[in-house]
Design an enzyme around this catalytic site. Structure first.
Site, mmCIF file in Angstrom:
data_model
loop_
_atom_site.group_PDB
_atom_site.id
_atom_site.type_symbol
_atom_site.label_atom_id
_atom_site.label_comp_id
_atom_site.label_asym_id
_atom_site.label_seq_id
_atom_site.Cartn_x
_atom_site.Cartn_y
_atom_site.Cartn_z
ATOM 1 N N LYS A 106 9.732 6.680 14.262
ATOM 2 C CA LYS A 106 9.864 7.381 12.913
ATOM 3 C C LYS A 106 10.359 8.528 12.855
ATOM 4 O O LYS A 106 10.936 9.285 12.279
ATOM 5 C CB LYS A 106 8.613 7.215 12.356
ATOM 6 C CG LYS A 106 8.225 5.850 11.812
ATOM 7 C CD LYS A 106 6.914 5.803 10.888
ATOM 8 C CE LYS A 106 6.930 4.518 10.388
ATOM 9 N NZ LYS A 106 5.574 3.962 9.089
ATOM 10 N N LYS A 114 13.602 -5.444 14.394
ATOM 11 C CA LYS A 114 12.640 -5.737 13.752
ATOM 12 C C LYS A 114 13.012 -5.767 12.084
ATOM 13 O O LYS A 114 13.706 -4.800 11.705
ATOM 14 C CB LYS A 114 11.279 -5.086 13.828
ATOM 15 C CG LYS A 114 10.150 -5.260 12.953
ATOM 16 C CD LYS A 114 8.836 -4.329 13.372
ATOM 17 C CE LYS A 114 9.287 -3.273 12.225
ATOM 18 N NZ LYS A 114 7.982 -2.356 12.126
ATOM 19 N N LYS A 118 10.927 -3.110 6.466
ATOM 20 C CA LYS A 118 10.705 -2.701 4.696
ATOM 21 C C LYS A 118 11.794 -1.550 4.186
ATOM 22 O O LYS A 118 12.408 -1.539 3.370
ATOM 23 C CB LYS A 118 9.240 -1.893 4.395
ATOM 24 C CG LYS A 118 8.282 -2.875 4.106
ATOM 25 C CD LYS A 118 7.010 -1.869 3.604
ATOM 26 C CE LYS A 118 5.801 -2.564 4.158
ATOM 27 N NZ LYS A 118 5.174 -1.692 5.147
HETATM 28 P P1 TYM Z 1 3.266 -2.253 8.097
HETATM 29 O O1 TYM Z 1 2.853 -1.742 6.357
HETATM 30 O O2 TYM Z 1 4.425 -1.658 8.615
HETATM 31 O O3 TYM Z 1 3.125 -3.819 8.183
HETATM 32 C C1 TYM Z 1 2.163 -4.675 7.354
HETATM 33 C C2 TYM Z 1 1.869 -5.769 8.676
HETATM 34 O O4 TYM Z 1 3.077 -6.481 8.597
HETATM 35 C C3 TYM Z 1 3.326 -6.531 10.083
HETATM 36 N N1 TYM Z 1 4.918 -6.790 10.321
HETATM 37 C C4 TYM Z 1 5.654 -7.670 10.640
HETATM 38 N N2 TYM Z 1 5.000 -8.780 11.461
HETATM 39 C C5 TYM Z 1 6.244 -9.362 11.947
HETATM 40 N N3 TYM Z 1 7.314 -9.230 11.772
HETATM 41 C C6 TYM Z 1 7.796 -8.107 11.340
HETATM 42 N N4 TYM Z 1 9.278 -7.909 11.123
HETATM 43 C C7 TYM Z 1 6.805 -7.320 10.694
HETATM 44 N N5 TYM Z 1 7.065 -6.035 10.146
HETATM 45 C C8 TYM Z 1 5.917 -5.544 9.938
HETATM 46 C C9 TYM Z 1 2.599 -5.487 10.805
HETATM 47 O O5 TYM Z 1 2.561 -5.658 12.177
HETATM 48 C C10 TYM Z 1 1.495 -5.326 10.058
HETATM 49 O O6 TYM Z 1 0.385 -6.235 10.532
HETATM 50 N N6 TYM Z 1 0.154 0.648 10.618
HETATM 51 C C11 TYM Z 1 0.042 -0.369 9.908
HETATM 52 C C12 TYM Z 1 -0.914 -0.624 8.696
HETATM 53 C C13 TYM Z 1 -2.207 -0.197 8.914
HETATM 54 C C14 TYM Z 1 -3.066 -1.146 9.542
HETATM 55 C C15 TYM Z 1 -4.363 -0.456 9.737
HETATM 56 C C16 TYM Z 1 -2.987 -2.274 10.001
HETATM 57 C C17 TYM Z 1 -3.000 0.901 8.522
HETATM 58 N N7 TYM Z 1 -4.030 0.885 9.092
HETATM 59 C C18 TYM Z 1 -5.516 -1.143 10.225
HETATM 60 C C19 TYM Z 1 -4.291 -3.003 10.894
HETATM 61 C C20 TYM Z 1 -5.471 -2.207 10.704
HETATM 62 C C21 TYM Z 1 1.503 -0.716 9.269
HETATM 63 O O7 TYM Z 1 2.360 0.239 9.341
HETATM 64 O O8 TYM Z 1 1.988 -1.949 8.789
#
Ligand code: TYM
Length: 334
Positions: free
Chosen positions: A115, A197, A200
């Site tokens: 990032k 990957k 979004k």
């Molecule tokens: P975020 O918002 O980027 O993504 C949400 C969830 O989607 C999963 N994910 C994917 N899984 C498979 N293939 C992909 N291409 C892919 N892109 C995203 C992510 O692994 C995630 O599970 N830091 C976290 C948010 C967060 C969180 C937490 C998660 C904040 N606090 C506490 C668990 C527990 C995040 O950026 O997710």
């Protein structure tokens, strides 16, 4: 009612229109835990502002992410659905945990490095301490299990290290959480660059399937997916694009890699891509319909947010109270 249950926690950032990666890697798996666990699913808007957001859009996406949770099958009566910034304990515990998290540990986080490279003009302190806010999210609820995609594994390991370090000093304050990572859909790749990957924030719309894309868009994007110069539907060297499509097809149909290879034996990429597109569109159709219904009712979403925030705040206060006492903060009533 949930007293003796173990806890599941997960979160999604409302930082963009959610993708098939978010769905298959995380949200689709959330509802399976609701019987056995006390489940907290959070819309992590505080994490989202580590990258500049348009305020009106962030607000709208926060409602949309909550509506999408429900459209993906999360019943607000059986899961605590809430917004992170509504429960101030997250920010308070994050500060305390910052003081038990090492500069070197945060510097090694690959998401921070990625990032920072993408937002070179805004490498802010929040981006750096993002993982200790994430640890606070998880540890506040005495979480046992955290369902996430594989990209969050390193953050989960750091959460465990922070919990163990704190427990080492003060006794058993936190449950040490385990990640729950799906076997086949843990990392859905970009349709345009299968070594990256699916994300979004990818500026190339053809690289990303959005959960809310309509049927024609989904089918068209899969038709354009980058593969290789071969023609056999199977895994192998240089076939990352096909392997990604096989993982996606397997995740939505329940078929194994072997079954998929047999089904498309001798049929070529065109047929396969169409089948993947149609299967994904079929599986998301109900979600899209439910989302349209739920997202139109802002008042209902606000009721769910309020109920979720009050339930989460109650549980969070228990852990935070204990932590404050352990570190030596004074407690007065006013
Ligand atoms: P975020 O918002 O980027 O993504 C949400 C969830 O989607 C999963 N994910 C994917 N899984 C498979 N293939 C992909 N291409 C892919 N892109 C995203 C992510 O692994 C995630 O599970 N830091 C976290 C948010 C967060 C969180 C937490 C998660 C904040 N606090 C506490 C668990 C527990 C995040 O950026 O997710």
């Amino acid at each position: 009612m949930f007293q003796d249950k173990k806890v599941v926690f997960s979160g999604v950032q409302p930082s963009g229109s959610l993708t098939l990666g978010n769905y298959l890697g995380a949200i689709k798996n959330f509802s399976a835990f609701s019987d056995e666990y006390r489940c907290y699913y959070c819309v992590v808007d505080m994490h989202a502002i580590t990258v500049r957001q348009n305020p009106a859009e962030l607000r709208r996406r926060t409602y949309d992410t909550l509506a999408l949770y429900m459209a993906c099958g999360l019943d607000p009566e059986r899961n605590v659905l809430f917004v992170q910034s509504h429960v101030p304990a997250h920010a308070e515990l994050a500060w305390i945990l910052d003081c038990y998290t090492m500069f070197g540990e945060l510097s090694r986080m690959t998401q921070f490095k990625d990032k920072s490279a993408k937002n070179a003009d805004n490498i802010n302190a929040g981006l750096f301490t993002y993982p200790s806010l994430m640890a606070a999210d998880i540890l506040l609820y005495q979480t046992e299990l955290v369902p996430v995609g594989v990209d969050q594994k390193q953050h989960l390991e750091l959460s465990r290290d922070i919990a163990n370090r704190f427990n080492g000093v003060y006794g058993d304050v936190f449950v040490v959480p385990e990640p729950y990572i799906p076997t086949t859909s843990a990392k859905i790749m970009s349709l345009a660059e299968p070594s990256k990957k699916m994300s979004k924030s990818d500026p190339n719309e053809n690289a990303v399937i959005r959960i809310l894309d309509d049927r024609d868009t989904i089918v068209r994007k899969f038709k354009r997916a980058v593969t290789d110069s071969g023609c056999e539907v199977r895994r192998g060297e240089g076939k990352e694009g096909i392997e990604n499509l096989m993982s996606i097809y397997g995740a939505v149909t329940g078929k194994s890699f072997d079954e998929i290879e047999r089904e498309f034996d001798g049929r070529g990429y065109g047929d396969f891509k169409l089948a993947v597109g149609e299967a994904v569109a079929d599986s998301l159709e109900g979600v899209r319909r439910e989302f349209a219904r739920l997202s139109a009712d802002k008042k209902y979403l606000e009721e769910i947010m309020a109920k979720g925030a009050s339930e989460a705040a109650r549980a969070a206060a228990r852990t935070l109270g204990k932590v404050k006492k352990k570190v030596g903060f004074t407690d007065i009533r006013y």
